[in-house]
Design a protein around this motif. Structure first.
Motif, PDB file in Angstrom:
ATOM      1  N   TYR A  38       0.631  -1.052   0.038  1.00 37.06           N
ATOM      2  CA  TYR A  38      -0.215  -0.115   0.112  1.00 37.06           C
ATOM      3  C   TYR A  38       0.898   1.372  -0.118  1.00 37.06           C
ATOM      4  O   TYR A  38       2.058   1.350   0.558  1.00 37.06           O
ATOM      5  N   GLU A  39       0.423   2.339  -0.587  1.00 30.36           N
ATOM      6  CA  GLU A  39       0.789   3.639  -0.475  1.00 30.36           C
ATOM      7  C   GLU A  39      -0.064   4.249   0.487  1.00 30.36           C
ATOM      8  O   GLU A  39      -1.206   4.363   0.057  1.00 30.36           O
ATOM      9  N   THR A  40       0.426   4.954   1.390  1.00 30.48           N
ATOM     10  CA  THR A  40      -0.325   5.814   2.482  1.00 30.48           C
ATOM     11  C   THR A  40      -0.254   7.185   2.295  1.00 30.48           C
ATOM     12  O   THR A  40       1.048   7.817   1.921  1.00 30.48           O
ATOM     13  N   SER A 100      -5.099  11.147   2.521  1.00 34.43           N
ATOM     14  CA  SER A 100      -6.328  10.636   2.107  1.00 34.43           C
ATOM     15  C   SER A 100      -6.626   9.220   1.911  1.00 34.43           C
ATOM     16  O   SER A 100      -7.577   8.887   1.735  1.00 34.43           O
ATOM     17  N   ARG A 156      -5.170   5.168   1.907  1.00 35.51           N
ATOM     18  CA  ARG A 156      -4.204   4.338   1.366  1.00 35.51           C
ATOM     19  C   ARG A 156      -4.716   3.706   0.262  1.00 35.51           C
ATOM     20  O   ARG A 156      -5.958   3.421   0.187  1.00 35.51           O
ATOM     21  N   ARG A 157      -3.815   3.449  -0.776  1.00 34.71           N
ATOM     22  CA  ARG A 157      -4.224   2.680  -1.944  1.00 34.71           C
ATOM     23  C   ARG A 157      -3.293   1.379  -2.140  1.00 34.71           C
ATOM     24  O   ARG A 157      -2.161   1.608  -1.852  1.00 34.71           O
ATOM     25  N   THR A 187       3.166   8.459  -7.766  1.00 33.23           N
ATOM     26  CA  THR A 187       2.134   9.279  -8.469  1.00 33.23           C
ATOM     27  C   THR A 187       2.640  11.074  -8.319  1.00 33.23           C
ATOM     28  O   THR A 187       1.989  11.496  -9.041  1.00 33.23           O
TER      29      THR A 187
END
Length: 503
Positions: free
Chosen positions: A425-427, A430, A432-433, A457
């Motif tokens: 995950y990227e946290t 907003s 985490r994705r 991103t």
């Protein structure tokens, strides 16, 4: 494997808190002045500090004189509480001088005085990957019979011995393939020389200590002298301090196994690092849901030196990855400054674990630059899983450019764990994705590398999180990477001409 000490009072009470500590905690909470008498006891009454040396040599290998001379000097000149003679094992085999092993044991027994002075006979197993001391075995190991690191670990297991990583300096040895994890080794290697000789100066090996801890080893801190001259204990003021119930062989060996130790460059400084009923060397097992909720733990810090000139400059708590998560700069503070009580420094620090597997140790620096490093306290969810080297492979990470992310998953359990779901995950603010996921099989008592592709991103600080879903466990295991700086897409390219050396 060592049994973790349960958290929040469940199971056996290892070190009950003294009433003085409860008074201190209440006083801190209410911002009240603390009476000097409130902290008179650094340890519960049944425990004490014992200072000594766990690495030395005599003429029974490549040193001088005899174990009797070493014990007498360590007791009378160095005034230590315990001393170990650890001559090289290959000198004491059937093909060499086996009788020296039995002579050393007899000499140790003659100088052993329970309650006053503890004598130990060990040996140093030397190998190209690194040297290891062995204790509490019926005979000495040798590089001529135990010809690899796994064979030596098997020897320790067969004899229920205690191991100690010696002088883990990257400049002189490869440190057991950079501390590649071995569950069999971890079950018996209990200590590492954070400070080591030789001779009249101390070599600091804190970098190696942190590396071993990150790779999943449960080891405690020692500082030893590796004496080869007639200066056992007097070559330097460095000491290993053991916290034990009494000054006997049995108690000292039990403390070594339990990692209730710290490494000190000062000969008599008292240090105590604890959390609840657990002390340095213990593992606290928390509920995974408590980790998810960010519930904190309290750590007690205590440092005291009977020598007035040895004032305290700096106190730190160092955590997984070598991150300093708390520090207090004291400088020339008088005894009654904030946190200092009658010449001692004592405080309570609140920290929230960030991952499912964490270690914390106390580091103190005195005004004369003497460094003290304790054994860690581990805080885990009890899964037996650790993660290290969780970071991008590229030194420079750029927005919009794919990079490879590696993590080593260390399975400290003896049995393999199959079909573990790993999600990267990227946290951020907003939330985490999910970046990527895969299934991985974890070999027992070993580390397994896993790789992901990740494309930042946006420029700026990025944070990655690894989630592991283990079969049969309701709550996932979580591990955090250190913050990553993602450069903008328009980063300037610089060419360096290495063909000239104009100065």
């Amino acid at each position: 494997m060592r049994t973790p000490i349960p958290f929040r009072g469940e199971g056996k009470r290892l070190l009950p808190l003294a009433p003085s500590f409860l008074a201190l905690a209440l006083a801190i909470a209410l911002f009240l002045p603390i009476q000097q008498g409130a902290c008179a006891e650094a340890l519960p009454a049944s425990y004490d500090y014992y200072f000594g040396n766990l690495h030395s040599h005599t003429s029974y290998s490549d040193g001088v004189l005899t174990p009797s001379d070493a014990f007498k000097h360590a007791r009378d000149a160095a005034r230590m509480d315990f001393h170990a003679v650890t001559d090289h094992g290959y000198y004491m085999q059937e093909a060499t001088n086996l009788h020296h092993w039995f002579m050393a044991l007899e000499e140790a027994d003659r100088f052993y005085a329970p309650g006053r002075f503890v004598t130990l006979i060990g040996y140093e197993w030397t190998f190209t990957d690194g040297h290891i001391n062995g204790f509490d075995t019926s005979r000495a190991a040798s590089r001529d019979t135990q010809r690899s690191v796994p064979e030596f670990f098997e020897f320790l297991a067969e004899h229920s011995g205690i191991g100690m990583f010696n002088h883990p300096n990257y400049g002189i040895q490869p440190n057991w393939n950079d501390f590649e994890y071995s569950g069999l080794g971890d079950a018996h290697i209990s200590l590492l020389e954070v400070g080591s000789g030789p001779y009249r100066h101390n070599i600091r090996n804190e970098r190696a200590y942190r590396r071993a801890l990150d790779r999943g080893w449960h080891i405690g801190a020692t500082s030893d002298q590796d004496n080869h001259r007639a200066d056992w204990g007097t070559a330097a003021p460095t000491r290993t301090c053991i916290i034990a119930t009494e000054l006997t062989r049995e108690a000292v060996l039990a403390a070594m196994r339990g990692m209730h130790t710290y490494a000190t460059e000062d000969s008599n400084v008292r240090v105590f690092f604890s959390s609840g009923e657990s002390v340095m060397g213990d593992e606290i097992v928390i509920d995974p849901k408590a980790l998810m909720a960010g519930e904190p733990l309290e750590f007690r810090v205590y440092v005291s030196d009977p020598d007035a000139a040895d004032h305290l400059e700096l106190v730190q708590i160092v955590a997984s990855g070598g991150e300093v998560v708390w520090e207090s700069e004291l400088g020339q503070a008088p005894p009654h400054a904030t946190g200092a009580i009658g010449g001692a420094y004592e405080t309570v620090v609140t920290l929230a674990p960030r991952s499912s597997y964490n270690w914390y140790y106390l580091r103190a620096v005195q005004g004369d630059d003497d460094v003290i490093v304790t054994s860690p306290i581990w805080v885990t969810t009890g899964s037996g899983i650790a993660v290290c080297d969780f970071a991008p492979a590229d030194a420079v990470v750029r927005e919009g450019l794919s990079t490879r992310v590696k993590a080593e998953i260390v399975n400290r359990n003896k049995g393999a764990i199959d079909r573990v779901k790993a999600v990267l995950y990227e946290t951020g603010e907003s939330g985490r994705r999910a970046v990527s996921s895969q299934c991985v099989d974890l070999t027992g008592w070993a580390g397994t590398d896993i790789w992901f592709d990740w494309t930042p991103t946006a420029p700026g600080e990025a944070r990655l999180q690894l989630e592991l879903v283990l079969p049969g466990r309701e709550v996932p295991e979580l591990f955090q990477a250190a913050p990553i700086l993602a450069r903008g897409a328009g980063i300037t390219r610089v060419l360096i001409d290495e063909g000239h050396n104009n100065r």
